[in-house]
Each structure stands twice: as structure tokens, then as C-alpha cells.
Design an enzyme around this catalytic site. Structure first.
Site, PDB file in Angstrom:
ATOM      1  CB  THR A  42      -0.901   0.037   1.252  1.00 54.21           C
ATOM      2  OG1 THR A  42      -0.058  -0.054   2.404  1.00 54.21           O
ATOM      3  CG2 THR A  42      -1.898  -1.092   1.257  1.00 54.21           C
ATOM      4  CB  CYS A  46       1.479   2.148  10.566  1.00 47.27           C
ATOM      5  SG  CYS A  46       0.118   2.140   9.417  1.00 47.27           S
ATOM      6  CB  CYS A  50      -1.308   1.646  13.196  1.00 43.65           C
ATOM      7  SG  CYS A  50      -2.619   2.091  12.039  1.00 43.65           S
ATOM      8  NE  ARG A  53      -7.490  -7.767   7.756  1.00 40.96           N
ATOM      9  CZ  ARG A  53      -7.340  -8.003   6.455  1.00 40.96           C
ATOM     10  NH1 ARG A  53      -7.716  -7.132   5.561  1.00 40.96           N
ATOM     11  NH2 ARG A  53      -6.774  -9.132   6.067  1.00 40.96           N
ATOM     12  CB  CYS A  77      -1.006   5.275   8.447  1.00 37.79           C
ATOM     13  SG  CYS A  77      -2.571   4.692   9.066  1.00 37.79           S
ATOM     14  CB  CYS A  80      -1.419   5.292  13.486  1.00 37.92           C
ATOM     15  SG  CYS A  80      -0.290   4.950  12.138  1.00 37.92           S
TER      16      CYS A  80
HETATM   17 ZN   LIG Z   1      -1.470   3.444  10.679  1.00 36.79          ZN
END
Ligand SMILES: [Zn+2]
Length: 359
Positions: A42, A46, A50, A53, A77, A80
Site C-alpha cells: 500500500t 504506520c 496503529c 488491520r 497512514c 495513526c
Molecule cells: Zn497506521
């Protein structure tokens, strides 16, 4: 691809990566700030805690700083927000700035909260979580001129506490130790200032490593390979002085071994752990599960008065560094399945079986 190596932190060893992955799976808030995880599929990075998932391990890579992650093309992200200072940290930083600037000896908590626009309990919680100290204890620390000076040079509160050695100041240390049976968390992140001696013994579950400071037991690990156990210890306490134990805690080791064999405790083992307030509560609760019995994660959450915190309880169990002594092996899934165990499911099974038979 080429890039300058000069700004990069030292390479992350496989052992460090394994520890980072455990912290990631446990969403361990103590790990926040010590590394970042980035997801190749992706292109997002993070904080360890976080809530999103967990990605597959093979898609994850780790960085010690967010700058390194960003240089490699990862974006922060949105859940978070690893590129921002987190709420409690920002609050404590602002409070600490006010305290550091204050010439008043007794800037009261009330004045502080009024200036910050936070409630007293929010401020207290943030202080404990971020520094392991109560606001008043921090105010005392700030009277040390050096700490004030360091903070004025822009050091973060935690760095300044490390550098002045305030974290190992015996007064704060002893007070919290006697109150909690464990020492404050975050400012000793990484075990800075800890002197850890370890012993490796044989047990019915294979090799067992017991590590302790002079105040109490800090780690109980199970495994087959001695050098692997020692490197895990070094990974868990990267800033501590780690050496084979020269003396002193044979009695604690014998007690741990006796508990591995399923025997009831002979005395309360002192612990010297790094923990958040919540982890500490969960671990204390686990110590109340009687020998030969098990509880589910949701039963533990309910007995803490936090019935919705089932996943947080599971994470606290997964991050328990003192297996056996804090009997996280006595917590199982709702459906009776054993769920995970850091030291392997067969060890969990064996422990529960020997406890049942001696119960
Ligand atoms: Zn995150």
C-alpha cells in the site's frame, strides 16, 4: 536504486525485525517512536500501535525513523498519523515546556490544566503514559537545572529525562516500585540504565532464560537455543547492560523453575518491568488466575471493568515479557482454543496440562 547511506540508521537485524513484528502484532504502544512499519503493497507507513488491520508479514518492512520511510516513498497512514506528535505526547510536551519556563517553584496542577485547557485526569494519564511520572514528579525533575537546559535546547521530554538520568533517580524509582511492584515505563524505554543479569536453565519445557535486575525479574523466556534466547533479551532491552548473572538471584530462578513444573507459588516474585499503566493492570489480573484454571480474554477484560477492551487485553498478554510469572498461558480464546503463545503452542499446552495435574 541508489541512495546515500550516510543518513540511514544502522541496518535492522533479523532479530530486531522479529521483535518489531511482535510489537506490531501486539500493537504495543511502548514501541511507538522506536520504529515505524511500512507496507509494501500500500506504500503506507504506520506507528506500531496503529489500530488498522495488520498486513501480511511478507509485505512489511521496518524503519527506525519516519524520514527514512518517507525517503523510500512511503506515505503516512491517515489513522495513526505517524508523522504527527501523538495527542498525549504533545500535551506532555506543552506542559513540560510551561513547567520548564516557570520560575515558580509550585506551579500547581490546576494552573497548568487551566493554561493547557485539559482536565486534570487527562493530564495525569498523559504524563504516566508518556513519562512514567506524575505531573508533580516531573515538576520536581524539572527543577534540576540540567533538565531545564536540555529541554530549552529542544530535546523531547523523554530524551531529556534519559540524559539527566532522572529515570533512574532512586526516589521516583522506589516510590513507584513499591506502589506498583513494577517500575515506570516509557522513560526507561529500551531498558536504559537497567543492569540485567541472566541465567539459562533446563526445564521440562526446554531452555529457560531468567533475567533480572537487583530489584526483580525482568524477563522469562522459553526456547531451545541459548544464544537465540540471549539475543531476544538484548533485542527487548536494547539499551540495558546485559550480562550473565554473577550472583544473587538463584532463589528467583528456582522459584520460576518450580512454577514451570506446575507447582504453586512459594513467594511473590518481585518484578522489574517496563509497562504502560494498562499492561500493568492486565498483568496483575493474570496473576490472579488460580493455578490449574484458565480465563478467556473477555473474562479478563470484564474483571478489569473494561468489557470492551478484549483486543487490548489480548495485546497486553502477547507483550508479556515474564512468561510463567505472569501466567499469560492461562488465557485462552472464547471457544476454548488455546490461541497464540509467544513461546509456542505446544509449550502452552504442556504448561496447562502440568498445572491441571498438580492442581
Ligand atoms: Zn497506521
Amino acid at each position: 536504486m541508489t541512495h546515500t547511506q550516510s543518513n540511514l540508521s544502522p541496518a535492522i537485524t533479523p532479530h530486531a525485525a522479529a521483535r518489531y513484528w511482535r510489537a506490531t502484532r501486539a500493537r504495543d504502544p511502548r514501541a511507538d517512536g522506536t520504529f515505524f512499519l511500512a507496507v509494501r503493497s500500500t506504500h503506507i507507513y504506520c506507528r506500531p500501535s496503529c489500530p488498522a488491520r495488520r498486513p501480511l508479514r511478507r509485505n512489511v518492512t521496518f524503519f527506525r525513523t519516519r524520514e527514512e520511510a518517507e525517503r523510500q516513498g512511503y506515505r503516512a497512514c491517515l489513522r495513526c498519523r505517524p508523522n504527527e506528535i501523538s495527542g498525549p505526547v504533545a500535551l506532555v510536551q506543552r506542559a513540560a515546556d510551561l513547567l520548564a519556563q516557570s520560575t515558580e517553584e509550585n506551579l500547581s496542577l490546576l494552573q497548568l490544566t487551566q493554561t493547557l485547557g485539559a482536565t486534570q485526569s487527562t493530564l495525569r494519564r498523559a504524563f504516566l503514559q508518556v513519562t512514567g511520572l506524575k505531573p508533580r514528579e516531573l515538576a520536581e525533575a524539572l527543577r534540576l537545572q540540567r533538565l531545564k537546559t536540555l529541554m530549552r535546547t529542544g530535546k523531547s521530554i523523554t530524551d531529556a529525562l534519559y540524559e539527566t538520568g532522572y529515570g533512574s533517580s532512586s526516589r521516583v524509582y522506589e516510590r513507584s516500585n513499591s506502589q506498583l511492584g513494577m517500575t515506570p515505563a516509557t522513560y526507561r524505554k529500551g531498558g536504559l540504565g537497567m543492569k540485567l543479569g541472566y541465567t539459562i536453565a533446563k526445564s521440562p519445557l526446554g531452555k529457560i532464560l531468567v533475567a533480572a535486575t537487583k530489584r526483580g525479574v525482568s524477563a522469562v523466556y522459553l526456547g531451545d537455543d541459548e544464544s537465540q534466547l540471549v539475543s531476544e533479551l538484548r533485542e527487548e532491552y536494547p539499551r540495558a547492560e546485559v550480562a550473565p548473572a554473577s550472583n544473587g538471584f538463584e532463589r528467583w530462578v528456582r522459584e520460576v523453575l518450580s512454577r514451570v513444573e506446575g507447582r504453586p507459588p512459594h513467594f511473590e516474585l518481585p518484578l522489574d518491568l517496563q509497562a504502560t499503566a494498562f499492561q500493568r493492570r492486565v498483568w496483575k489480573e493474570l496473576q490472579r488466575i488460580p493455578l490449574g484454571r484458565t480465563r478467556t480474554y473477555s473474562q479478563v477484560a470484564r474483571s478489569l471493568g473494561k468489557p470492551k477492551a478484549v483486543r487490548a487485553v489480548a495485546r497486553a498478554c502477547a507483550s508479556n515479557p515474564v512468561s510463567i510469572v505472569v501466567p499469560c498461558h492461562r488465557v485462552i480464546r472464547e471457544d476454548g482454543a488455546l490461541a497464540g503463545y509467544r513461546w509456542g503452542l505446544s509449550r502452552k499446552e504442556q504448561l496447562l496440562a502440568s498445572e491441571r495435574s498438580s492442581y
